[in-house]
Motif scaffolding. Structure first.
Motif, PDB file in Angstrom:
ATOM      1  N   LEU A  16       0.631  54.631  26.362  1.00 32.35           N
ATOM      2  CA  LEU A  16      -0.632  54.023  25.927  1.00 32.35           C
ATOM      3  C   LEU A  16      -1.565  53.804  27.109  1.00 32.35           C
ATOM      4  O   LEU A  16      -2.763  54.081  27.025  1.00 32.35           O
ATOM      5  N   THR A  17      -1.017  53.312  28.195  1.00 30.50           N
ATOM      6  CA  THR A  17      -1.819  53.081  29.393  1.00 30.50           C
ATOM      7  C   THR A  17      -2.404  54.394  29.902  1.00 30.50           C
ATOM      8  O   THR A  17      -3.587  54.468  30.242  1.00 30.50           O
ATOM      9  N   THR A  76      -7.132  57.616  30.710  1.00 30.82           N
ATOM     10  CA  THR A  76      -7.782  58.927  30.686  1.00 30.82           C
ATOM     11  C   THR A  76      -8.964  58.955  29.720  1.00 30.82           C
ATOM     12  O   THR A  76     -10.060  59.365  30.082  1.00 30.82           O
ATOM     13  N   SER A  77      -8.735  58.508  28.500  1.00 28.84           N
ATOM     14  CA  SER A  77      -9.769  58.605  27.459  1.00 28.84           C
ATOM     15  C   SER A  77     -10.962  57.701  27.716  1.00 28.84           C
ATOM     16  O   SER A  77     -12.098  58.058  27.402  1.00 28.84           O
ATOM     17  N   PHE A  78     -10.708  56.523  28.259  1.00 33.26           N
ATOM     18  CA  PHE A  78     -11.787  55.550  28.430  1.00 33.26           C
ATOM     19  C   PHE A  78     -12.095  55.245  29.888  1.00 33.26           C
ATOM     20  O   PHE A  78     -12.875  54.359  30.184  1.00 33.26           O
ATOM     21  N   ARG A  79     -11.444  55.949  30.791  1.00 35.25           N
ATOM     22  CA  ARG A  79     -11.623  55.735  32.234  1.00 35.25           C
ATOM     23  C   ARG A  79     -11.433  54.278  32.635  1.00 35.25           C
ATOM     24  O   ARG A  79     -12.252  53.704  33.349  1.00 35.25           O
ATOM     25  N   LEU A  80     -10.363  53.694  32.128  1.00 36.37           N
ATOM     26  CA  LEU A  80     -10.019  52.319  32.480  1.00 36.37           C
ATOM     27  C   LEU A  80      -8.969  52.313  33.586  1.00 36.37           C
ATOM     28  O   LEU A  80      -8.068  53.153  33.601  1.00 36.37           O
ATOM     29  N   SER A  81      -9.087  51.365  34.452  1.00 36.69           N
ATOM     30  CA  SER A  81      -8.119  51.198  35.528  1.00 36.69           C
ATOM     31  C   SER A  81      -6.743  50.845  34.951  1.00 36.69           C
ATOM     32  O   SER A  81      -6.622  50.005  34.061  1.00 36.69           O
TER      33      SER A  81
END
Length: 135
Positions: A35-36, A41-46
């Motif tokens: 999930l992480t 990748t999909s939302f460019r979250l750290s």
């Protein structure tokens, strides 16, 4: 699945607690790693922010149990502290005194979920950006 057939309310402070924490930490890694990766990748979250979100959710669940007044509340908190000391959540946050001289402890994450950026929102109760949180 069950943690070796052990109920949280039956956990002692020693090896049984460490064993249960290790099993839960491993399951957390197995569940949250894909999930992480997808969210990063999909939302460019750290990934650090995402780990902080998982740790915050775990600490929040522990706080709800702690506030329930049930006998298992103390065991749930001790288990949460142990899980947060292991990978994949190690370093994502810690429990600190709620205020000067307070025995009650509150979880504070080491990352910000960025919710404050939403119009009309503020920082979360466990946000690292809240002044005076870290010693």
């Amino acid at each position: 699945g069950p943690v070796g057939g052990t109920e949280v309310g039956d956990l002692a402070d020693g090896a049984q607690l460490r064993y249960a924490a290790g099993l839960i930490a491993e399951r957390t890694r197995v569940i949250t790693s894909p999930l992480t990766a997808a969210f990063a990748t999909s939302f460019r979250l750290s990934r650090q922010v995402l780990r902080g979100n998982v740790a915050s959710a775990l600490a929040g669940a522990s706080a709800v149990l702690d506030g329930s007044g049930q006998a298992r509340a103390g065991a749930a908190h001790r288990l949460t502290v142990q899980i947060l000391a292991l990978e994949p959540l190690r370093g994502a946050g810690e429990f600190v005194p709620s205020g000067p001289g307070e025995l009650r402890r509150q979880f504070v994450r080491r990352s910000c979920c960025l919710l404050y950026r939403v119009p009309g929102a503020r920082t979360c109760s466990d946000c690292v950006l809240t002044p005076g949180r870290w010693r």
